[in-house]
Design a protein around this motif. Structure first.
Motif, PDB file in Angstrom:
ATOM      1  N   ALA B  45       0.932  -1.248   0.060  1.00 48.16           N
ATOM      2  CA  ALA B  45      -0.088   0.067   0.073  1.00 48.16           C
ATOM      3  C   ALA B  45       0.839   1.393  -0.107  1.00 48.16           C
ATOM      4  O   ALA B  45       0.786   2.064   1.121  1.00 48.16           O
ATOM      5  N   GLY B  46       1.723   1.285  -0.990  1.00 51.90           N
ATOM      6  CA  GLY B  46       2.458   2.588  -1.114  1.00 51.90           C
ATOM      7  C   GLY B  46       3.869   2.372  -0.363  1.00 51.90           C
ATOM      8  O   GLY B  46       4.130   3.449   0.496  1.00 51.90           O
ATOM      9  N   LEU B  92      -4.389   4.226  -2.817  1.00 50.50           N
ATOM     10  CA  LEU B  92      -4.462   2.520  -2.388  1.00 50.50           C
ATOM     11  C   LEU B  92      -5.292   2.575  -1.414  1.00 50.50           C
ATOM     12  O   LEU B  92      -5.667   1.272  -0.838  1.00 50.50           O
ATOM     13  N   GLU B  93      -5.983   3.662  -0.756  1.00 48.28           N
ATOM     14  CA  GLU B  93      -6.996   3.385   0.234  1.00 48.28           C
ATOM     15  C   GLU B  93      -8.085   2.472  -0.286  1.00 48.28           C
ATOM     16  O   GLU B  93      -8.376   1.556   0.800  1.00 48.28           O
ATOM     17  N   ILE B  94      -8.637   2.687  -1.198  1.00 46.93           N
ATOM     18  CA  ILE B  94     -10.021   1.796  -1.569  1.00 46.93           C
ATOM     19  C   ILE B  94      -9.500   0.395  -1.946  1.00 46.93           C
ATOM     20  O   ILE B  94     -10.178  -0.421  -1.531  1.00 46.93           O
ATOM     21  N   ALA B  95      -8.293   0.376  -2.656  1.00 44.92           N
ATOM     22  CA  ALA B  95      -7.809  -1.059  -2.920  1.00 44.92           C
ATOM     23  C   ALA B  95      -7.537  -1.832  -1.728  1.00 44.92           C
ATOM     24  O   ALA B  95      -7.755  -2.969  -1.532  1.00 44.92           O
ATOM     25  N   LEU B 122       6.700   9.346   6.793  1.00 43.58           N
ATOM     26  CA  LEU B 122       5.844  10.036   6.045  1.00 43.58           C
ATOM     27  C   LEU B 122       4.537  10.487   6.894  1.00 43.58           C
ATOM     28  O   LEU B 122       3.599  10.970   6.345  1.00 43.58           O
ATOM     29  N   GLN B 123       4.910  10.397   8.196  1.00 42.80           N
ATOM     30  CA  GLN B 123       3.616  10.858   8.945  1.00 42.80           C
ATOM     31  C   GLN B 123       3.339  12.468   8.793  1.00 42.80           C
ATOM     32  O   GLN B 123       4.007  13.108   8.532  1.00 42.80           O
ATOM     33  N   GLY B 124       2.065  12.679   8.769  1.00 43.34           N
ATOM     34  CA  GLY B 124       1.661  13.813   8.455  1.00 43.34           C
ATOM     35  C   GLY B 124       1.416  14.327   6.929  1.00 43.34           C
ATOM     36  O   GLY B 124       1.072  15.534   6.591  1.00 43.34           O
ATOM     37  N   SER B 125       2.089  13.582   6.132  1.00 47.09           N
ATOM     38  CA  SER B 125       1.989  14.053   4.630  1.00 47.09           C
ATOM     39  C   SER B 125       0.433  13.993   4.237  1.00 47.09           C
ATOM     40  O   SER B 125      -0.468  13.282   4.667  1.00 47.09           O
ATOM     41  N   TYR B 126       0.184  15.197   3.007  1.00 50.20           N
ATOM     42  CA  TYR B 126      -1.033  14.932   2.867  1.00 50.20           C
ATOM     43  C   TYR B 126      -1.520  13.909   1.953  1.00 50.20           C
ATOM     44  O   TYR B 126      -2.862  13.715   1.696  1.00 50.20           O
ATOM     45  N   CYS B 127      -0.746  13.027   1.347  1.00 47.70           N
ATOM     46  CA  CYS B 127      -1.096  11.905   0.469  1.00 47.70           C
ATOM     47  C   CYS B 127      -1.327  10.814   1.099  1.00 47.70           C
ATOM     48  O   CYS B 127      -1.210   9.669   0.267  1.00 47.70           O
ATOM     49  N   THR B 128      -0.972  10.535   2.257  1.00 44.58           N
ATOM     50  CA  THR B 128      -1.003   9.173   2.781  1.00 44.58           C
ATOM     51  C   THR B 128      -2.054   9.119   4.183  1.00 44.58           C
ATOM     52  O   THR B 128      -2.358  10.298   4.783  1.00 44.58           O
ATOM     53  N   ALA B 129      -2.539   8.230   4.286  1.00 41.35           N
ATOM     54  CA  ALA B 129      -3.517   7.935   5.562  1.00 41.35           C
ATOM     55  C   ALA B 129      -2.912   7.844   6.792  1.00 41.35           C
ATOM     56  O   ALA B 129      -3.364   7.886   7.957  1.00 41.35           O
ATOM     57  N   GLY B 130      -1.458   7.966   6.783  1.00 38.17           N
ATOM     58  CA  GLY B 130      -0.848   8.004   8.256  1.00 38.17           C
ATOM     59  C   GLY B 130      -0.795   6.781   8.891  1.00 38.17           C
ATOM     60  O   GLY B 130      -1.054   6.395  10.060  1.00 38.17           O
ATOM     61  N   VAL B 132      -1.476   1.907   8.467  1.00 39.73           N
ATOM     62  CA  VAL B 132      -2.718   1.100   8.295  1.00 39.73           C
ATOM     63  C   VAL B 132      -3.899   1.371   9.211  1.00 39.73           C
ATOM     64  O   VAL B 132      -5.007   0.947   8.852  1.00 39.73           O
ATOM     65  N   LYS B 133      -3.608   1.704  10.693  1.00 35.26           N
ATOM     66  CA  LYS B 133      -4.592   1.575  11.453  1.00 35.26           C
ATOM     67  C   LYS B 133      -5.554   2.601  11.358  1.00 35.26           C
ATOM     68  O   LYS B 133      -6.678   2.486  11.875  1.00 35.26           O
ATOM     69  N   ASN B 134      -5.398   3.687  10.418  1.00 37.63           N
ATOM     70  CA  ASN B 134      -6.516   4.774  10.197  1.00 37.63           C
ATOM     71  C   ASN B 134      -7.380   4.228   9.179  1.00 37.63           C
ATOM     72  O   ASN B 134      -8.127   4.815   8.831  1.00 37.63           O
ATOM     73  N   VAL B 135      -7.010   3.037   8.382  1.00 35.05           N
ATOM     74  CA  VAL B 135      -7.964   2.582   7.411  1.00 35.05           C
ATOM     75  C   VAL B 135      -8.398   1.292   7.743  1.00 35.05           C
ATOM     76  O   VAL B 135      -9.647   0.877   7.491  1.00 35.05           O
ATOM     77  N   LEU B 136      -7.643   0.188   8.083  1.00 36.23           N
ATOM     78  CA  LEU B 136      -8.133  -1.163   8.527  1.00 36.23           C
ATOM     79  C   LEU B 136      -7.925  -1.389   9.960  1.00 36.23           C
ATOM     80  O   LEU B 136      -6.996  -0.633  10.826  1.00 36.23           O
ATOM     81  N   PRO B 137      -8.712  -2.303  10.615  1.00 40.16           N
ATOM     82  CA  PRO B 137      -8.372  -2.712  11.988  1.00 40.16           C
ATOM     83  C   PRO B 137      -6.940  -3.794  12.163  1.00 40.16           C
ATOM     84  O   PRO B 137      -7.075  -4.801  11.768  1.00 40.16           O
ATOM     85  N   VAL B 138      -5.936  -3.159  12.621  1.00 41.86           N
ATOM     86  CA  VAL B 138      -4.604  -3.700  12.721  1.00 41.86           C
ATOM     87  C   VAL B 138      -4.806  -4.515  13.859  1.00 41.86           C
ATOM     88  O   VAL B 138      -5.183  -4.111  14.921  1.00 41.86           O
ATOM     89  N   ASP B 139      -4.236  -5.924  13.922  1.00 39.57           N
ATOM     90  CA  ASP B 139      -4.316  -6.818  14.913  1.00 39.57           C
ATOM     91  C   ASP B 139      -2.700  -6.938  15.496  1.00 39.57           C
ATOM     92  O   ASP B 139      -2.433  -6.974  16.494  1.00 39.57           O
ATOM     93  N   ILE B 140      -1.938  -6.817  14.493  1.00 39.63           N
ATOM     94  CA  ILE B 140      -0.253  -6.914  14.873  1.00 39.63           C
ATOM     95  C   ILE B 140       0.346  -5.929  14.049  1.00 39.63           C
ATOM     96  O   ILE B 140       0.179  -5.517  12.830  1.00 39.63           O
TER      97      ILE B 140
END
Lengths: 116, 181
Positions: B45-46, B92-95, B122-130, B132-140
């Motif tokens: 995812a990028g 790649l968020e939708i993907a 890349l934290q805080g960049s306009y082009c990333t979600a910052g 995986v935890k902001n998009v999907l439920p991360v387990d590990i």
């Protein structure tokens, strides 16, 4: 070269890692470690950190040193920048966690007026 | 005649022990939990490809993850867990979400590398979600830039534990592997 010599003399199997612990190689840059006895709170490590993984926050009584493993890129600049050699890079690499909050290491310091 | 390399007697003695005692432990655990090997889907995812190469090196003879009952599969529909690398760019968020939705329950999401765990550099960049935890439920989460292959194996061991938790401590009934009925 060592691997080549080994493979000429006999079979080279796969790493035994999950079944037996394996140490990181020499000069490996692992998790950042702080020696609390040497830290003076001058925030040199936080200023050079390229990803903002280390933050030093001034409080009324001292300072809070915080490391976020989820941002650290293990470049080692913090260890170079620290004048007191309080920050060093250890050999730890098994950093996987279940909760994202567990990746944050937090150390709270209380300033001692007599010695500082 | 030169003496034997110091490693060789050690390797021989290990071969004798391991085949019966140590060698099967982890794959036995996988077999017990899933009744088959653990199928992993890798999603880029990028990322900068650093983490991807470390995952790829797990398939090499030196690490040989298949001996442990782990394998990388070609479709998320076959996968038990999803290895996500990179900080999830906006394109790649939708993907990433569609890949997660295509996985059978209980899906495990593993964030690999600093970027996937919390954005990294890349934290805080306009082009990333910052992360995986902001998009999907991360387990590990496996931090590292990139994590060593051994660190990845450590994370996958935790993931197996998490799959077992989800299978046994859930209200849903999951059907995995052979049915006993």
């Amino acid at each position: 070269m060592r691997v080549l010599r080994q493979s000429m003399r006999g079979r080279v199997g796969a790493h035994d890692y999950p079944l037996e612990p394996e140490a990181a190689p020499a000069a490996f840059r692992g998790q950042v470690q702080l020696d609390p006895n040497r830290c003076r709170g001058d925030a040199a490590c936080a200023r050079v950190c390229p990803s903002g993984a280390i933050t030093v926050e001034e409080t009324s009584t001292g300072w809070i040193w915080q490391l976020d493993d989820s941002r650290c890129v293990f470049c080692g600049l913090c260890a170079d920048a620290c004048a007191n050699r309080a920050v060093s890079l250890s050999n730890a690499f098994e950093l996987a966690v279940r909760q994202p909050d567990d990746m944050v290491t937090r150390a709270e310091f209380i300033r001692n007026e007599e010695t500082d | 005649m030169s003496t034997l390399h110091p490693l060789i007697p050690m390797l021989q003695s290990r071969q004798d022990e391991d085949a019966s005692t140590l060698g099967q432990k982890f794959s036995d655990q996988v077999q017990r939990v899933l009744q088959r090997s653990m199928q992993i889907r890798h999603l880029d995812a990028g990322s900068c490809n650093g983490c991807d190469w470390e995952i790829q090196s797990l398939l090499c003879p030196a690490y040989d993850m298949q001996r442990l009952g782990l394998d990388i599969v070609a479709s998320p529909r076959h996968a038990d867990c999803l290895l996500v690398t990179g900080s999830v760019t906006r394109h790649l968020e939708i993907a990433a979400i569609r890949t997660w939705e295509a996985m059978p329950a209980p899906g495990i999401v593993i964030a690999v590398g600093a970027c996937a765990c919390g954005g990294g550099v890349l934290q805080g960049s306009y082009c990333t979600a910052g992360g995986v935890k902001n998009v999907l439920p991360v387990d590990i989460s496996i931090p590292g830039c990139p994590p060593r292959p051994q660190a990845l194996l450590h994370g996958l061991m935790l993931a197996l534990d998490r799959i077992e938790q989800k299978l046994h401590h859930s209200n849903h009934e999951f059907r995995i592997g052979r049915s006993e009925a």
